[in-house]
Design a protein around this motif. Structure first.
Motif, short mmCIF file in Angstrom:
data_model
loop_
_atom_site.label_atom_id
_atom_site.label_comp_id
_atom_site.label_asym_id
_atom_site.label_seq_id
_atom_site.Cartn_x
_atom_site.Cartn_y
_atom_site.Cartn_z
N ALA A 308 9.67 23.97 14.47
CA ALA A 308 9.87 22.59 14.02
C ALA A 308 8.55 21.83 13.99
CB ALA A 308 10.88 21.88 14.91
N MET A 309 7.65 22.10 14.95
CA MET A 309 6.38 21.39 15.01
C MET A 309 5.39 21.88 13.97
SD MET A 309 5.59 20.59 19.04
CE MET A 309 5.94 22.22 19.68
N THR A 310 5.66 23.05 13.38
CA THR A 310 4.72 23.62 12.42
C THR A 310 5.14 23.37 10.98
OG1 THR A 310 4.44 25.38 14.06
CG2 THR A 310 3.32 25.68 11.97
N THR A 311 6.39 22.99 10.77
CA THR A 311 6.83 22.65 9.41
C THR A 311 6.68 21.14 9.20
OG1 THR A 311 9.11 22.42 10.19
CG2 THR A 311 8.46 24.55 9.28
N THR A 312 6.54 20.73 7.95
CA THR A 312 6.35 19.32 7.65
C THR A 312 7.70 18.61 7.57
OG1 THR A 312 6.43 19.67 5.26
CG2 THR A 312 4.28 19.87 6.32
N PRO A 313 7.76 17.35 8.00
CA PRO A 313 9.01 16.60 7.91
C PRO A 313 9.55 16.53 6.49
CG PRO A 313 7.51 15.48 9.39
CD PRO A 313 6.73 16.62 8.76
N ILE A 314 8.68 16.39 5.48
CA ILE A 314 9.16 16.24 4.12
C ILE A 314 9.91 17.49 3.66
CG2 ILE A 314 7.03 17.10 3.03
CD1 ILE A 314 7.45 15.05 0.83
N GLN A 315 9.47 18.67 4.12
CA GLN A 315 10.16 19.91 3.75
C GLN A 315 11.40 20.11 4.60
OE1 GLN A 315 6.43 22.16 4.34
NE2 GLN A 315 6.80 23.09 2.34
N ARG A 316 11.26 19.87 5.91
CA ARG A 316 12.37 20.14 6.82
C ARG A 316 13.53 19.20 6.57
NH1 ARG A 316 9.61 19.73 10.91
NH2 ARG A 316 10.28 17.78 11.91
N TRP A 317 13.26 17.91 6.41
CA TRP A 317 14.34 16.96 6.19
C TRP A 317 14.99 17.17 4.83
CZ3 TRP A 317 11.40 11.92 8.06
CH2 TRP A 317 11.03 12.11 9.40
N GLY A 318 14.19 17.52 3.83
CA GLY A 318 14.76 17.81 2.52
C GLY A 318 15.69 18.99 2.56
N HIS A 319 15.29 20.02 3.32
CA HIS A 319 16.14 21.21 3.45
C HIS A 319 17.45 20.89 4.16
CE1 HIS A 319 17.16 25.45 3.97
NE2 HIS A 319 17.37 25.20 5.26
N VAL A 320 17.38 20.05 5.18
CA VAL A 320 18.58 19.68 5.94
C VAL A 320 19.55 18.88 5.08
CG1 VAL A 320 19.42 18.28 7.87
CG2 VAL A 320 17.45 19.79 8.19
N LEU A 321 19.02 17.99 4.24
CA LEU A 321 19.87 17.10 3.44
C LEU A 321 20.39 17.74 2.16
CD1 LEU A 321 17.96 13.69 3.67
CD2 LEU A 321 20.21 14.22 4.63
N ASN A 322 19.76 18.80 1.70
CA ASN A 322 20.05 19.32 0.37
C ASN A 322 21.52 19.69 0.19
OD1 ASN A 322 19.37 20.31 -2.30
ND2 ASN A 322 19.55 22.36 -1.44
N ARG A 323 22.05 20.50 1.08
CA ARG A 323 23.44 20.95 0.94
C ARG A 323 24.46 19.81 1.14
NH1 ARG A 323 24.23 25.11 -2.27
NH2 ARG A 323 22.64 26.67 -1.92
N PRO A 324 24.33 19.00 2.19
CA PRO A 324 25.30 17.89 2.31
C PRO A 324 25.31 16.96 1.11
CG PRO A 324 24.09 18.19 4.36
CD PRO A 324 23.43 19.07 3.36
N VAL A 325 24.13 16.67 0.56
CA VAL A 325 24.07 15.77 -0.59
C VAL A 325 24.70 16.41 -1.82
CG1 VAL A 325 22.50 14.67 -2.25
CG2 VAL A 325 22.08 14.44 0.20
N SER A 326 24.34 17.67 -2.10
CA SER A 326 24.82 18.31 -3.32
C SER A 326 26.28 18.73 -3.24
CB SER A 326 23.95 19.53 -3.64
OG SER A 326 24.00 20.49 -2.59
N LEU A 327 26.76 19.08 -2.04
CA LEU A 327 28.13 19.59 -1.93
C LEU A 327 29.12 18.55 -1.41
CD1 LEU A 327 27.48 23.17 -0.51
CD2 LEU A 327 27.84 22.47 -2.87
N MET A 328 28.63 17.41 -0.91
CA MET A 328 29.55 16.40 -0.39
C MET A 328 29.35 15.04 -1.07
SD MET A 328 29.48 17.33 3.69
CE MET A 328 30.56 15.96 4.09
#
Length: 471
Positions: A308-328
């Motif tokens: 988590a400390m080595t990945t960027t927030p912009i990538q990590r948060w986008g990945h977390v939100l992608n499925r809930p946004v697109s499928l819900m």
């Protein structure tokens, strides 16, 4: 990452048989086409209910009041408003993350590489808007409020169709369409902010500006925990909502403040992960599971923290939100907004200026605008076609870009918020135009593939070689 096989699993007593049943569902939810199929099903369900004996229930659901209160403070809006002005902020936040990423390190970083999609996007916005305006001029002045509707492209639907086409569409087609949709969405967001905003309250807008500055300052100070940006984003959303600017602008603005730097460098990640892995292997025993070895469990948690400390927030948060946004979120939006009663005499819908203008803008405007501006940019040496694409593919892509479902419905709900009859006509135009554009785009891709294979077959015949399956 290597795929996880059954021999590497610790299966529950009934899990092996259950996995055979659930495997097809897992593959479906991992597919790029899932979002577009889910959106389509939600829209179809809305249309079915709105034109059935349960149409009053559909209206009641849309206008159902939903309140949040704390003491004397209370916020109360209809479900339709909560979805359009609340949940859709997350969609625009995710869109903002994608725009920021593409501009910093993606396909829009280098102007020489992005010039083609910029030219295509400009044409795909100007020409549809002009076609709409030209047709709407024959109607009432209010009809002109919908000029921004055919400018939008639904990324999920368009990319989902490309995913279903598989090898029939070049891989570079998906990259080009994604970049085109991002630039297109930038234009749509600008149109919403500039032309579909009324009654600006400067005090609330000032508070929103101060909140955004606070988010930016947190970025500069090195704050990377999501809780700070979530709280700041909610505050920004509230002030933007009160300012008169459409609340979804808060999503785009908040995304601009999201950090793009990781907490730690990749070399630190390698050293620490190697150390954790070595200690994990030393403690590994085949006769015991991780449940029985607390130290191994703690090492796995350390590995998660290191990652988590080595990945960027912009990538990590986008990945977390992608499925809930697109499928819900997007299917809920489609269900709430796509339901419109069909007229008793369908042939009379063509007498509606708004219906014809929206459909023509999506089907004709996108093809003409995107193809013409792409041809002009290439002929003037302003841009070059990506490898594997020709102008036949560009025309097919332009047709798919006419699928303007999500953003078009959103702009229509803003433009005709106080004109339900025109809003219904606009929705029908969006649905009809998007379906026609999808069919034409799919057919063109299939035809282009066939045309490219014919010369190969002729070459085999002339050389006296047996014909082989191109696959």
């Amino acid at each position: 990452m290597n795929p996880l096989k059954d021999r590497d699993r610790e299966l529950a007593p009934l899990e092996r048989k259950f996995n055979h049943f659930i495997f097809s569902f897992e593959q479906f939810f991992k597919s790029q086409a899932t979002a577009s199929i889910t959106l389509l099903l939600a829209a179809m369900a809305a249309m079915f209910i709105a034109n059935s004996q349960w149409h009053e229930i559909y209206q009641d659901i849309s206008h159902m009041a939903f309140s949040i209160s704390l003491g004397d403070f209370a916020i109360s809006y209809s479900l339709h408003t909560w979805v359009n002005d609340g949940l859709m902020v997350l969609f625009f936040f995710l869109l903002g993350l994608e725009i920021k990423y593409e501009c910093l390190v993606g396909d829009l970083k280098d102007f020489r590489d992005s010039s083609l999609v910029i030219a295509m996007a400009v044409g795909g916005m100007l020409i549809p808007a002009c076609i709409y305006a030209g047709i709407a001029m024959t109607g009432t002045d209010v009809a002109m409020r919908g000029w921004g509707i055919p400018m939008a492209t639904d990324t999920a639907f368009a990319l989902g169709i490309l995913a279903l086409l598989g090898s029939k569409a070049p891989r570079s087609a998906a990259v080009t369409l994604s970049a085109l949709a991002i630039v297109d969405d930038m234009g749509a967001v600008a149109v919403i902010g500039l032309f579909y905003t009324e009654n600006i309250h400067l005090v609330s807008l000032g508070y929103a500006g101060l909140t955004l500055l606070g988010l930016m300052l947190m970025n500069l100070l090195g704050f990377r925990r999501p809780i700070f940006y979530m709280l700041g984003g909610i505050l920004l959303w509230w002030f933007v909502l009160q300012s008169g600017v459409h609340a979804t602008a808060a999503g785009i603005l908040a995304a601009l403040a999201v950090p793009t730097r990781p907490y730690a460098q990749s070399s630190w990640f390698s050293r620490n992960m190697r150390s954790v892995l070595n200690r994990f292997e030393k403690n590994d025993r085949e006769d015991k599971s991780i449940l029985e070895q607390q130290e191994q469990h703690e090492l796995v948690e350390q590995a998660q923290d290191i990652a988590a400390m080595t990945t960027t927030p912009i990538q990590r948060w986008g990945h977390v939100l992608n499925r809930p946004v697109s499928l819900m979120i997007l299917p809920i939006f489609a269900f709430i907004n796509a339901g419109v009663a069909l007229p008793s005499e369908l042939d009379k819908i063509f007498e509606s200026v708004v219906f014809v203008a929206v459909g023509s803008g999506l089907v004709l405007g996108k093809v003409i605008g995107i193809s013409l501006f792409a041809w002009f940019a290439v002929k003037c040496n302003f841009a070059r076609l990506p490898k594997g694409l020709n102008f036949h593919h560009i025309i097919a892509l332009a047709s798919l870009a006419g699928v303007g479902f999500t953003m078009s419905l959103f702009i229509a709900s803003l433009g005709f918020a106080n004109y339900p009859q025109l809003l219904a006509q606009a929705k029908l135009g969006i649905l009809a135009g998007s379906v026609i554009a999808a069919i034409i785009g799919t057919g063109l891709f299939l035809l282009v593939k066939k045309e490219e294979e014919e010369p190969k077959e002729q070459l085999h015949n002339k050389a006296g070689l047996p014909q082989t399956d191109p696959e």
